[in-house]
Design a protein around this motif. Structure first.
Motif, PDB file in Angstrom:
ATOM      1  N   PRO A  28     -33.146  -6.198  16.886  1.00 59.19           N
ATOM      2  CA  PRO A  28     -33.906  -7.434  17.062  1.00 59.19           C
ATOM      3  C   PRO A  28     -33.027  -8.639  16.761  1.00 59.19           C
ATOM      4  N   ASP A  29     -33.391  -9.768  17.364  1.00 59.28           N
ATOM      5  CA  ASP A  29     -32.605 -10.987  17.178  1.00 59.28           C
ATOM      6  C   ASP A  29     -32.657 -11.505  15.758  1.00 59.28           C
ATOM      7  N   ASP A  30     -33.688 -11.140  14.999  1.00 58.80           N
ATOM      8  CA  ASP A  30     -33.827 -11.690  13.652  1.00 58.80           C
ATOM      9  C   ASP A  30     -33.232 -10.787  12.568  1.00 58.80           C
ATOM     10  N   ALA A  31     -32.416  -9.803  12.964  1.00 57.52           N
ATOM     11  CA  ALA A  31     -31.755  -8.950  11.970  1.00 57.52           C
ATOM     12  C   ALA A  31     -30.557  -9.702  11.404  1.00 57.52           C
ATOM     13  N   ASN A  32     -30.445  -9.742  10.090  1.00 62.84           N
ATOM     14  CA  ASN A  32     -29.366 -10.438   9.401  1.00 62.84           C
ATOM     15  C   ASN A  32     -28.488  -9.426   8.682  1.00 62.84           C
ATOM     16  N   SER A  52     -18.732 -11.560   3.588  1.00 61.76           N
ATOM     17  CA  SER A  52     -19.376 -12.874   3.619  1.00 61.76           C
ATOM     18  C   SER A  52     -20.380 -12.998   2.480  1.00 61.76           C
ATOM     19  N   ARG A  53     -20.550 -14.227   1.981  1.00 61.37           N
ATOM     20  CA  ARG A  53     -21.482 -14.450   0.882  1.00 61.37           C
ATOM     21  C   ARG A  53     -22.917 -14.577   1.377  1.00 61.37           C
ATOM     22  N   HIS A  54     -23.091 -14.957   2.637  1.00 60.76           N
ATOM     23  CA  HIS A  54     -24.424 -15.185   3.185  1.00 60.76           C
ATOM     24  C   HIS A  54     -24.677 -14.251   4.353  1.00 60.76           C
ATOM     25  N   LYS A  55     -25.930 -13.878   4.518  1.00 61.61           N
ATOM     26  CA  LYS A  55     -26.299 -13.049   5.653  1.00 61.61           C
ATOM     27  C   LYS A  55     -26.533 -13.948   6.865  1.00 61.61           C
ATOM     28  N   MET A  56     -26.188 -13.435   8.037  1.00 61.93           N
ATOM     29  CA  MET A  56     -26.379 -14.176   9.274  1.00 61.93           C
ATOM     30  C   MET A  56     -26.613 -13.210  10.412  1.00 61.93           C
ATOM     31  N   THR A  57     -27.119 -13.740  11.515  1.00 59.98           N
ATOM     32  CA  THR A  57     -27.361 -12.900  12.681  1.00 59.98           C
ATOM     33  C   THR A  57     -26.045 -12.640  13.393  1.00 59.98           C
ATOM     34  N   ILE A  58     -26.041 -11.630  14.241  1.00 65.58           N
ATOM     35  CA  ILE A  58     -24.829 -11.288  14.979  1.00 65.58           C
ATOM     36  C   ILE A  58     -24.456 -12.417  15.932  1.00 65.58           C
ATOM     37  N   ALA A  59     -25.448 -13.031  16.576  1.00 63.63           N
ATOM     38  CA  ALA A  59     -25.167 -14.129  17.505  1.00 63.63           C
ATOM     39  C   ALA A  59     -24.546 -15.317  16.777  1.00 63.63           C
ATOM     40  N   TYR A  60     -25.072 -15.661  15.602  1.00 61.42           N
ATOM     41  CA  TYR A  60     -24.530 -16.776  14.835  1.00 61.42           C
ATOM     42  C   TYR A  60     -23.107 -16.483  14.399  1.00 61.42           C
ATOM     43  N   ALA A  61     -22.856 -15.275  13.924  1.00 59.67           N
ATOM     44  CA  ALA A  61     -21.517 -14.903  13.469  1.00 59.67           C
ATOM     45  C   ALA A  61     -20.528 -14.911  14.627  1.00 59.67           C
ATOM     46  N   ALA A  62     -20.954 -14.455  15.800  1.00 64.30           N
ATOM     47  CA  ALA A  62     -20.063 -14.441  16.955  1.00 64.30           C
ATOM     48  C   ALA A  62     -19.668 -15.858  17.346  1.00 64.30           C
ATOM     49  N   SER A 105     -24.971  -1.466   6.879  1.00 62.36           N
ATOM     50  CA  SER A 105     -25.811  -1.039   5.762  1.00 62.36           C
ATOM     51  C   SER A 105     -26.495  -2.214   5.063  1.00 62.36           C
ATOM     52  N   THR A 106     -26.102  -3.450   5.380  1.00 58.84           N
ATOM     53  CA  THR A 106     -26.705  -4.627   4.743  1.00 58.84           C
ATOM     54  C   THR A 106     -27.783  -5.258   5.625  1.00 58.84           C
ATOM     55  N   ARG A 107     -28.271  -4.537   6.613  1.00 62.43           N
ATOM     56  CA  ARG A 107     -29.262  -5.071   7.558  1.00 62.43           C
ATOM     57  C   ARG A 107     -30.505  -5.528   6.826  1.00 62.43           C
ATOM     58  N   GLU A 108     -30.991  -6.708   7.205  1.00 59.69           N
ATOM     59  CA  GLU A 108     -32.206  -7.274   6.621  1.00 59.69           C
ATOM     60  C   GLU A 108     -32.974  -7.966   7.746  1.00 59.69           C
ATOM     61  N   VAL A 109     -34.209  -7.560   7.954  1.00 58.10           N
ATOM     62  CA  VAL A 109     -35.044  -8.199   8.970  1.00 58.10           C
ATOM     63  C   VAL A 109     -35.965  -9.172   8.267  1.00 58.10           C
TER      64      VAL A 109
END
Length: 93
Positions: free
Chosen positions: A4-8, A25-35, A46-50
């Motif tokens: 899902p798009d909201d997975a961080n 990274s210190r902060h969680k972010m989405t894959i699109a934002y990180a790219a 393993s750090t996935r958070e929805v």
């Protein structure tokens, strides 16, 4: 399976001028934002958070303290506080 798009995630950031080794990274972010903002970063799966979608607080909210009517006790306390402010300012003069 698509994510899902909201997975961080936390990401392994590529080496930089200041950090010669890859670092977490210190902060969680989405894959699109990180790219877009951190090219070369890889997600740590393993750090996935929805997260729940963000919804703005509206004035119609049942728990909005500014729009709900005051209870008689709150009203009495409010006026007592206001009277104390006047009493304090008279003592200062």
């Amino acid at each position: 399976m698509t994510e899902p798009d909201d997975a961080n995630y936390n990401f392994m950031m590529p080496p930089s001028i200041w950090s010669k080794k890859p670092y977490k990274s210190r902060h969680k972010m989405t894959i699109a934002y990180a790219a877009e903002h951190h090219p070369g970063a890889t997600p740590i799966l393993s750090t996935r958070e929805v997260r729940a979608p963000c919804t703005p607080i509206t004035a119609e909210s049942a728990y909005c303290r500014l729009t709900r009517p005051r209870t008689p006790e709150e009203e009495a306390y409010h006026w007592w506080l206001i009277s104390r402010i006047g009493a304090k300012s008279e003592k200062l003069d």
